[in-house]
Design a protein around this motif. Structure first.
Motif, mmCIF file in Angstrom:
data_model
loop_
_atom_site.group_PDB
_atom_site.id
_atom_site.type_symbol
_atom_site.label_atom_id
_atom_site.label_comp_id
_atom_site.label_asym_id
_atom_site.label_seq_id
_atom_site.Cartn_x
_atom_site.Cartn_y
_atom_site.Cartn_z
ATOM 1 N N GLN A 283 0.858 -1.198 0.000
ATOM 2 C CA GLN A 283 0.000 0.000 0.000
ATOM 3 C C GLN A 283 0.885 1.236 0.000
ATOM 4 O O GLN A 283 2.066 1.150 0.301
ATOM 5 N N PRO A 284 0.316 2.412 -0.317
ATOM 6 C CA PRO A 284 1.129 3.629 -0.255
ATOM 7 C C PRO A 284 1.499 3.928 1.203
ATOM 8 O O PRO A 284 0.939 3.316 2.115
ATOM 9 N N GLU B 130 -1.509 9.851 -1.345
ATOM 10 C CA GLU B 130 -1.804 9.594 -2.754
ATOM 11 C C GLU B 130 -0.506 9.402 -3.528
ATOM 12 O O GLU B 130 -0.151 10.225 -4.374
ATOM 13 N N THR B 131 0.197 8.339 -3.226
ATOM 14 C CA THR B 131 1.420 8.060 -3.995
ATOM 15 C C THR B 131 1.392 6.590 -4.379
ATOM 16 O O THR B 131 0.412 5.893 -4.133
ATOM 17 N N LYS B 132 2.494 6.106 -4.957
ATOM 18 C CA LYS B 132 2.502 4.726 -5.460
ATOM 19 C C LYS B 132 2.454 3.701 -4.331
ATOM 20 O O LYS B 132 2.867 3.965 -3.195
ATOM 21 N N VAL B 133 1.937 2.544 -4.670
ATOM 22 C CA VAL B 133 1.939 1.410 -3.736
ATOM 23 C C VAL B 133 3.389 0.944 -3.564
ATOM 24 O O VAL B 133 4.133 0.823 -4.544
ATOM 25 N N GLU C 264 6.578 -1.351 -3.092
ATOM 26 C CA GLU C 264 7.053 -2.715 -3.390
ATOM 27 C C GLU C 264 8.102 -3.087 -2.332
ATOM 28 O O GLU C 264 8.653 -2.200 -1.678
ATOM 29 N N ASP D 116 11.152 -0.978 -2.394
ATOM 30 C CA ASP D 116 10.965 0.402 -1.924
ATOM 31 C C ASP D 116 11.184 0.484 -0.419
ATOM 32 O O ASP D 116 11.884 1.377 0.076
#
Length: 372
Positions: A27-28, A41-44, A46, A49
């Motif tokens: 999840q972000p 509101e950013t990328k999920v 991995e 990350d």
């Protein structure tokens, strides 16, 4: 990639007054604002990350501990903007992190809404003062405020023992030495024993989690020092019982005697979402009078709560009474108040009566007494 992203995230946390940042795979990033969790509101994220984010801020020795035991904690400064307490852990084989923002400015007793009697208690020359409450109830903030007040007011030698160090104190009127567990000293009990040889006036014990630490803290308080400590209990009565129950039955009587002569006060606190944003603290305050000391010594701690109720003239207050007052002043929602209450059923009845305009007599009496 790690550093760039973490700086951006931390900037958001600081500028929006966010208390916690959660980093986990799938999840972000998630933030806690005024007690509620929200996804950014950013990328999920991995797995790679979260590893990169972790490596960008985690000291070498902590990365090693993470490999060995699956988790590690540390504190770090984000420039001059703020400090963070970080918990890194593994979950489902991936890396997760939670970063708690530690404000770098100290709040006054008035800003925190601390009971006025706290000012007298912290100036005592010896004794054990406990600040209690669940994780995230603002204990560290209250303690930092007390230490800062002493630092600005009196020429003391103050030693803090923390895991990790949260608030950084500068020397003002007092000299302050801050020792971090795992960096400066191996354990809490060891640090307290060493502190006694360092000509201290005040010792802050970040967490009293085991028998050895509690024993060392009581001894330090008995030998003529002010000792601040924290526990995760939610009421003053529960705090006294918890300390005694840590000891084997054969020692409990002796500990009751020692505690009755060394403890000077217990401040229990809860944080609630404030209507319209922000948060507000509710406090229970026990001031140990000779009568309360007798109850502790004679194993009658079940009478502490009613003694607090009748001890307003000594500066005492019950958590549920404070919660009721916060609700009545319209600062907090009824549901939040009942979630934090020590006796939710009784408080719910009292609120229901108040909503009908029926205030109980004792409360009116108390208010008249306060107004006098």
């Amino acid at each position: 990639m790690g550093t760039l992203l973490i700086d951006k995230l931390l900037q958001t946390v600081v500028s929006q007054g966010i208390s916690d940042l959660h980093i986990t795979v799938g999840q972000p990033p998630v933030v806690r604002l005024d007690g509620h969790l929200r996804r950014l509101e950013t990328k999920v994220l991995e797995p790679e990350d979260t590893v990169a984010l972790m490596k960008s801020i985690t000291p070498e020795r902590c990365q090693q501990e993470l490999q060995e035991v699956g988790g590690t904690d540390f504190g770090f400064a984000f420039g001059d903007a703020a400090r963070f307490r970080v918990a890194v852990f593994k979950q489902r084989g991936n890396i997760g992190m939670v970063l708690r923002q530690i404000p770098n400015k100290f709040l006054s007793f008035e800003q925190l809404g601390l009971p006025p009697v706290v000012r007298d208690l912290v100036m005592r020359t010896r004794g054990l003062f406990l600040v209690t409450g669940p994780t995230g109830s603002g204990k560290s903030t209250s303690l930092a405020s007390m230490i800062n007040y002493l630092n600005e007011t009196i020429d003391h030698h103050i030693i803090t023992i923390e895991d990790p160090i949260e608030f950084y104190h500068q020397h003002k009127k007092s000299t302050i030495n801050q020792r971090e567990i795992g960096v400066d000293v191996p354990s809490f009990p060891e640090a307290i024993r060493r502190a006694l040889r360092m000509d201290p006036d005040v010792i802050l014990v970040g967490e009293m989690r085991d028998l050895e630490t509690i024993e060392a803290a009581i001894t330090a308080a008995e030998t003529g020092h002010v000792v601040f400590g924290t526990l995760h209990t939610t009421s003053a009565e529960g705090t006294v019982n918890r300390i005694i129950d840590v000891f084997p039955t054969t020692q409990q009587e002796q500990i009751r005697v020692q505690l009755s002569t060394s403890i000077i006060g217990v401040l229990s606190q809860q944080l609630l979402p404030k209507k319209g944003g922000g948060r507000v603290a509710a406090f229970e305050m026990l001031v140990v009078t000779p009568a309360i000391a007798n109850l502790i010594r004679e194993n009658k701690t079940f009478r502490i709560t009613s003694s607090i109720q009748t001890g307003a003239k000594f500066g005492m207050q019950l958590l549920d009474d404070h919660l009721f007052d916060l609700w009545r002043k319209g600062l907090v929602d009824k549901d939040d108040v009942l979630m934090k209450a020590n006796k939710p059923d009784e408080l719910a009845q009292r609120i229901a009566k108040a909503e009908k305009g029926l205030f109980d007599d004792e409360q009116e009496t108390r208010e008249k007494a306060a107004a006098r």
